[in-house]
Write a protein that holds these residues in place. Structure first.
Motif, short mmCIF file in Angstrom:
data_model
loop_
_atom_site.label_atom_id
_atom_site.label_comp_id
_atom_site.label_asym_id
_atom_site.label_seq_id
_atom_site.Cartn_x
_atom_site.Cartn_y
_atom_site.Cartn_z
N PHE A 198 1.05 -1.31 0.01
CA PHE A 198 -0.05 0.19 -0.01
C PHE A 198 0.76 1.13 0.07
N GLU A 199 1.99 1.12 0.90
CA GLU A 199 2.73 2.39 0.96
C GLU A 199 3.55 2.86 -0.52
N SER A 200 3.95 1.58 -1.01
CA SER A 200 4.80 1.81 -2.32
C SER A 200 3.91 2.43 -3.48
N SER A 201 2.47 2.04 -3.48
CA SER A 201 1.64 2.43 -4.39
C SER A 201 0.98 3.83 -4.21
N LEU A 202 1.20 4.32 -3.00
CA LEU A 202 0.65 5.62 -2.76
C LEU A 202 1.13 6.83 -3.78
N THR A 203 2.50 6.80 -3.89
CA THR A 203 2.91 7.78 -4.41
C THR A 203 2.35 8.06 -6.14
N GLY A 204 2.18 6.93 -6.68
CA GLY A 204 1.63 6.78 -7.99
C GLY A 204 0.35 7.16 -7.87
N TYR A 205 -0.52 6.82 -6.96
CA TYR A 205 -2.01 6.96 -6.77
C TYR A 205 -2.12 8.78 -6.56
N LEU A 206 -1.24 9.27 -5.92
CA LEU A 206 -1.14 10.77 -5.71
C LEU A 206 -1.01 11.65 -7.03
N LYS A 207 -0.25 10.79 -7.66
CA LYS A 207 0.35 11.62 -9.11
C LYS A 207 -0.82 11.13 -10.25
N GLY A 208 -2.01 10.29 -9.84
CA GLY A 208 -2.86 10.06 -10.76
C GLY A 208 -2.52 8.91 -11.84
N ILE A 209 -1.43 8.32 -11.62
CA ILE A 209 -1.28 7.17 -12.48
C ILE A 209 -2.15 6.26 -12.60
N PRO A 210 -2.87 5.79 -13.51
CA PRO A 210 -3.91 4.89 -13.58
C PRO A 210 -3.68 3.42 -13.07
N GLU A 211 -2.53 2.87 -13.40
CA GLU A 211 -2.43 1.54 -12.80
C GLU A 211 -1.98 1.77 -11.40
N GLN A 212 -1.42 2.67 -11.06
CA GLN A 212 -0.87 2.91 -9.51
C GLN A 212 -2.23 3.29 -8.85
N VAL A 213 -3.29 3.89 -9.37
CA VAL A 213 -4.35 4.22 -8.46
C VAL A 213 -5.36 2.93 -8.34
N LYS A 214 -5.37 1.88 -9.15
CA LYS A 214 -6.04 0.88 -9.09
C LYS A 214 -5.08 -0.04 -8.04
N GLU A 215 -3.84 -0.11 -8.23
CA GLU A 215 -2.92 -0.91 -7.33
C GLU A 215 -3.21 -0.32 -5.86
N CYS A 216 -3.12 0.96 -5.58
CA CYS A 216 -3.31 1.57 -4.24
C CYS A 216 -4.71 1.03 -3.74
N GLU A 217 -5.59 1.21 -4.48
CA GLU A 217 -7.09 1.05 -3.76
C GLU A 217 -7.02 -0.55 -3.49
N GLU A 218 -6.63 -1.53 -4.54
CA GLU A 218 -6.69 -2.80 -4.14
C GLU A 218 -5.88 -3.02 -2.94
N ALA A 219 -4.75 -2.27 -2.89
CA ALA A 219 -3.71 -2.71 -1.62
C ALA A 219 -4.55 -2.14 -0.25
N ARG A 220 -5.18 -0.95 -0.54
CA ARG A 220 -5.83 -0.61 0.64
C ARG A 220 -6.89 -1.51 1.26
N VAL A 221 -7.72 -2.04 0.40
CA VAL A 221 -8.95 -3.16 0.79
C VAL A 221 -8.15 -4.26 1.53
N GLU A 222 -7.23 -4.76 1.09
CA GLU A 222 -6.39 -5.62 1.92
C GLU A 222 -5.84 -5.45 3.13
N LEU A 223 -5.41 -4.26 3.08
CA LEU A 223 -4.64 -3.80 4.37
C LEU A 223 -5.72 -3.41 5.29
N ASN A 224 -6.93 -2.98 5.04
CA ASN A 224 -7.90 -2.71 5.89
C ASN A 224 -8.42 -3.80 6.35
N GLN A 225 -8.53 -4.99 5.75
CA GLN A 225 -9.27 -6.22 6.07
C GLN A 225 -8.13 -6.82 7.20
#
Length: 203
Positions: A47-74
């Protein structure tokens, strides 16, 4: 009914149900659902690694970050839930994970009310017992009896106390006399109003 409010006989039956289900295989499976330190560390890193790409709006990283957050939250939910579950054995576990204890419910602080369905029953041996619907906020129930004029307060005497609202046996009564009975809820030093009056005829 919460298991700690069950009569002993029902508690045995409930425990037997759990004993039948809690096999070594199920126990191992339950333990496997709790993230190991290595598994949790990997979820956190992903989740931490994908956050930078999410903040930059990189599509692949946005999806990766959201999926990682779901698993981390679980994983966090499972760990927090487990820490709460074991708190009756070791309450310090919740503190380690900074899990706030559940706030007191408004029902626990609400004024006790009078029971309106206080009743007398008889078991197979003919022994009388009483029951009443559970009163919100009550931690126990007092039963009082009277052998003469129930309108005179000084005629009333304490009979028994129970943490259960069902199966309250009325032992110690003189059954050659008519007995009047009433009940009230109790929480600490707080006493609720009296229930409806019931009559136990003489035998």
């Amino acid at each position: 009914m919460p298991h700690n409010d069950l009569p002993h006989a029902e508690m045995v039956a409930k425990s037997e149900e759990v004993r039948q289900v809690l096999t070594p295989e199920l126990y191992a499976y339950l333990i496997s659902l709790i993230p190991t330190p290595d598994r949790y560390a990997a979820l956190h890193t992903r989740f931490e690694s994908s956050l930078t790409g999410y903040l930059k709006g990189i599509p692949e990283q946005v999806k990766e970050c959201e999926e990682a957050r779901v698993e981390l939250n679980q994983a966090i939910t499972v760990i927090n839930g487990f820490s709460k579950a074991v708190s009756p054995i070791d309450p310090t576990v919740m503190n380690k994970f900074n899990v706030a204890p559940k706030p007191a419910t408004t029902a626990a602080a609400a004024p006790l009310v009078a029971a309106e369905d206080f009743k007398i029953h008889f078991d197979k041996q003919g022994q009388p017992y009483s029951s009443v619907s559970k009163l919100a906020g009550a931690k126990g129930y007092e039963v009082w009896f009277c052998e003469s004029d129930p309108s005179i307060e000084s005629n009333w005497n304490f009979l028994t106390w129970s943490t259960n609202c069902q199966g309250i046996y009325l032992t110690g009564l003189n059954r050659t006399k008519t007995n009047y009975l009433r009940l009230r809820g109790k929480r600490g030093n707080s006493l609720g109003p009296w229930s409806n009056l019931v009559v136990l005829p003489s035998v």
